[in-house]
Design an enzyme around this catalytic site. Structure first.
Site, PDB file in Angstrom:
ATOM      1  N   CYS A  99       0.868  -1.194   0.023  1.00 38.99           N
ATOM      2  CA  CYS A  99       0.050   0.124   0.012  1.00 38.99           C
ATOM      3  C   CYS A  99       0.789   1.200  -0.074  1.00 38.99           C
ATOM      4  O   CYS A  99       0.512   1.958  -0.916  1.00 38.99           O
ATOM      5  CB  CYS A  99      -1.008  -0.073   1.129  1.00 38.99           C
ATOM      6  SG  CYS A  99      -2.213  -1.315   0.867  1.00 38.99           S
TER       7      CYS A  99
HETATM    8  N1  LIG Z   1      -3.448  -5.486   1.305  1.00 37.69           N
HETATM    9  C1  LIG Z   1      -3.596  -4.259   2.015  1.00 37.69           C
HETATM   10  O1  LIG Z   1      -3.117  -4.216   3.143  1.00 37.69           O
HETATM   11  C2  LIG Z   1      -4.597  -3.383   1.668  1.00 37.69           C
HETATM   12  C3  LIG Z   1      -5.161  -2.307   2.599  1.00 37.69           C
HETATM   13  C4  LIG Z   1      -6.151  -1.344   2.298  1.00 37.69           C
HETATM   14  C5  LIG Z   1      -6.579  -1.357   1.020  1.00 37.69           C
HETATM   15  N2  LIG Z   1      -5.905  -2.139   0.057  1.00 37.69           N
HETATM   16  C6  LIG Z   1      -6.296  -2.007  -1.298  1.00 37.69           C
HETATM   17  O2  LIG Z   1      -7.364  -3.123  -1.646  1.00 37.69           O
HETATM   18  C7  LIG Z   1      -7.336  -3.518  -3.049  1.00 37.69           C
HETATM   19  C8  LIG Z   1      -6.721  -4.814  -3.063  1.00 37.69           C
HETATM   20  O3  LIG Z   1      -5.613  -5.214  -2.224  1.00 37.69           O
HETATM   21  P1  LIG Z   1      -5.170  -6.834  -1.950  1.00 37.69           P
HETATM   22  O4  LIG Z   1      -3.876  -6.519  -1.135  1.00 37.69           O
HETATM   23  O5  LIG Z   1      -6.361  -7.598  -1.406  1.00 37.69           O
HETATM   24  O6  LIG Z   1      -4.847  -7.332  -3.412  1.00 37.69           O
HETATM   25  P2  LIG Z   1      -4.648  -8.868  -3.804  1.00 37.69           P
HETATM   26  O7  LIG Z   1      -3.724  -8.705  -5.159  1.00 37.69           O
HETATM   27  O8  LIG Z   1      -4.049  -9.393  -2.582  1.00 37.69           O
HETATM   28  O9  LIG Z   1      -5.922  -9.321  -4.229  1.00 37.69           O
HETATM   29  C9  LIG Z   1      -6.651  -9.221  -5.217  1.00 37.69           C
HETATM   30  C10 LIG Z   1      -7.438 -10.211  -5.910  1.00 37.69           C
HETATM   31  O10 LIG Z   1      -8.399  -9.897  -7.030  1.00 37.69           O
HETATM   32  C11 LIG Z   1      -8.235 -10.781  -7.712  1.00 37.69           C
HETATM   33  N3  LIG Z   1      -8.696 -10.491  -9.040  1.00 37.69           N
HETATM   34  C12 LIG Z   1      -8.108  -9.678 -10.118  1.00 37.69           C
HETATM   35  N4  LIG Z   1      -9.053  -9.409 -11.038  1.00 37.69           N
HETATM   36  C13 LIG Z   1     -10.168  -9.887 -10.918  1.00 37.69           C
HETATM   37  C14 LIG Z   1     -11.544  -9.877 -11.581  1.00 37.69           C
HETATM   38  N5  LIG Z   1     -11.529  -9.463 -12.695  1.00 37.69           N
HETATM   39  N6  LIG Z   1     -12.414 -10.645 -10.976  1.00 37.69           N
HETATM   40  C15 LIG Z   1     -12.325 -11.106  -9.642  1.00 37.69           C
HETATM   41  N7  LIG Z   1     -11.331 -11.326  -9.001  1.00 37.69           N
HETATM   42  C16 LIG Z   1     -10.358 -10.785  -9.643  1.00 37.69           C
HETATM   43  C17 LIG Z   1      -7.004 -11.553  -7.754  1.00 37.69           C
HETATM   44  O11 LIG Z   1      -7.078 -12.869  -7.995  1.00 37.69           O
HETATM   45  C18 LIG Z   1      -6.681 -11.363  -6.335  1.00 37.69           C
HETATM   46  O12 LIG Z   1      -7.102 -12.718  -5.658  1.00 37.69           O
HETATM   47  C19 LIG Z   1      -6.074  -2.731  -3.680  1.00 37.69           C
HETATM   48  O13 LIG Z   1      -6.576  -1.394  -4.452  1.00 37.69           O
HETATM   49  C20 LIG Z   1      -5.255  -2.065  -2.470  1.00 37.69           C
HETATM   50  O14 LIG Z   1      -4.563  -0.926  -2.820  1.00 37.69           O
HETATM   51  C21 LIG Z   1      -4.940  -3.284   0.298  1.00 37.69           C
END
Ligand SMILES: NC(=O)c1ccc[n+]([C@@H]2O[C@H](COP(=O)([O-])OP(=O)(O)OC[C@H]3O[C@@H](n4cnc5c(N)ncnc54)[C@H](O)[C@@H]3O)[C@@H](O)[C@H]2O)c1
Length: 421
Positions: A264
């Protein structure tokens, strides 16, 4: 309520599992069939404390599928939680968001009832209104505000304590396009006791970016202070304690060290800088925040070279590969530039991490991975890059330790030096 969660990464799966615990009916959707299979079997595809327990205990409330149709037909609210990874130019890649919204819209086209789309992924201010809304209307052939609801509900969880953060947040931010979306989210979050910040779509987006940029800045600030402290042998941690007692400052995020990483902070700071440049608005503080962070890891190697001037053919041990403890996430981990620099200096790198070695192997398959932290101790020198609790039990006596994370127990080493204290 009946909820669908699109994307089952750290944010999506935690959101889904926590809502399942709170009694909602949750259907998770992911394009990764392996992840879906695991979730259905009650196995978490990621390491996050307590997540697998929730999946098992609340299995009757949560399921997973690769089919958008199944999820959308059987839910009234959809949380969009797909990744928004960084682009080379610092911006964010909206490919997953767009693909996902197109599919959601397509499924909503034939549904004869109101449905709310909630954007939980981190997207730059303006994205929900200017990109997601028109795409949704185009594919659903429906009007947002009447036929459909749209909201932006940023997530503030920290990996490692994500379940607790989700269930006991400091605040919940809901930016809503329309009143019905607002009342629906108020109802969904009714049991939470924290303040509910109700605002516009783009304000909600900006709150997320500003929060992360501020925290990153706080760390870079204390690292810079720490770098100054080191010259006079001032303990930067005592300084942080003295500062942190001031309620206006607070002690959190004042641990100086080798800097911030993860999925992030780097991505969000870079995206804000890239956006600012696009709209021709100078962001001096953010640029300095990033610069301090980029420079900080190389200080660890520089200190190491004071004791071992030529690293060629030496064995350097790395304790910790995850970007922080209690996660297996190595995205932008500070261990990455450090390992890179050691390899450039032709050192043999021996590393251990309790959870993140599999992920790190994908980046550096050829360094040596140890089966225990103790195995790392036989190296010519040891660098501490992640503060895992178990490292506190190691016996560092007789060793050379350069510490990037302030592990008190490591001070018993023959030679001990901290990066900025
Ligand atoms: N990881 C954190 O600590 C955190 C905290 C707050 C906000 N965020 C934000 O939240 C969002 C997600 O982050 P994350 O860390 O969970 O991401 P991640 O990469 O761990 O997970 C994303 C998931 O989405 C899936 N995906 C991709 N395209 C898809 C589609 N078309 N349909 C269905 N699934 C699909 C992927 O296979 C993956 O499993 C980002 O924008 C990130 O910036 C993350």
């Amino acid at each position: 309520m009946r909820l669908s969660i699109i994307g089952t990464g750290y944010v999506g799966l935690v959101t889904g599992a926590c809502f399942a615990k709170l009694g909602h009916n949750v259907i998770c959707v992911d394009i990764d069939a392996e992840k879906v299979k695991k979730i259905k079997a009650g196995v978490s595809p990621i390491y996050e404390d307590g997540l697998e327990d929730l999946l098992r205990v609340y299995k009757d409330n949560i399921t997973a599928t690769t089919e958008y149709a199944t999820a959308l037909k059987n839910s009234d609210v959809t949380f969009l939680c797909v990744g928004t990874p960084p682009l080379k130019n610092g911006g964010i890649d909206l490919r997953f968001i767009k693909e996902s919204v197109q599919q959601i819209g397509t499924e909503l086209k034939d549904l004869n009832r109101w449905h709310l789309l909630v954007v939980k992924s981190t997207v730059l201010p303006g994205t929900t209104q200017q990109i997601i809304l028109p795409l949704l209307e185009q594919y659903a052939r429906k009007k947002v505000g009447t036929d459909l609801g749209l909201a932006m509900n940023p997530e503030f969880l920290k990996e490692g304590v994500a379940i607790k953060d989700f269930l006991e947040p400091d605040r919940i931010v809901i930016g809503c396009f329309d009143e019905k979306s607002r009342t629906t989210l108020r109802e969904l979050y009714r049991g939470f006791t924290c303040p509910l910040v109700e605002t516009t779509l783009s304000t909600a987006e900006m709150i997320k970016y500003a929060s992360n940029a501020f925290l990153a800045t706080k760390i870079s600030f204390i690292n810079e202070i720490g770098n100054l402290c080191k010259h006079l042998k001032i303990d930067a941690y005592d300084v942080a304690t003295g500062m942190g007692l001031d309620k206006r400052i607070d002690r959190a995020f004042l641990d100086s060290g080798i800097g911030w990483g993860g999925s992030c902070f780097p991505k969000d700071v870079n995206a804000l800088i890239a956006w600012a440049s696009e709209i021709k608005e100078p962001v001096h503080i953010l640029e300095s925040t990033r610069k301090v962070n980029n420079d900080q890891p190389s200080r660890l190697v520089k200190i190491l070279k004071k004791y071992i001037p030529s690293l060629k053919d030496t064995t350097i041990g790395i304790l910790g590969l995850a970007f922080k403890p209690d996660t297996d996430d190595v995205r932008d981990s500070r261990a990455i530039p450090i390992v890179q620099e050691l390899l450039k200096n032709k050192a043999h790198v021996k590393a251990y991490d309790p959870q993140a070695m599999e992920n790190f192997k994908k980046l550096y398959p050829t360094i040596e991975y140890c089966s225990s932290a103790r195995d790392v101790l036989s190296s010519d020198a040891i660098l501490i890059t992640t503060k895992w609790k178990e490292f506190a039990t190691l016996d560092f006596q007789g060793k050379i330790v350069i510490d990037g994370r302030r592990l008190e127990q490591a001070k018993s080493a023959k030679i001990y030096e901290g990066v900025c204290w």
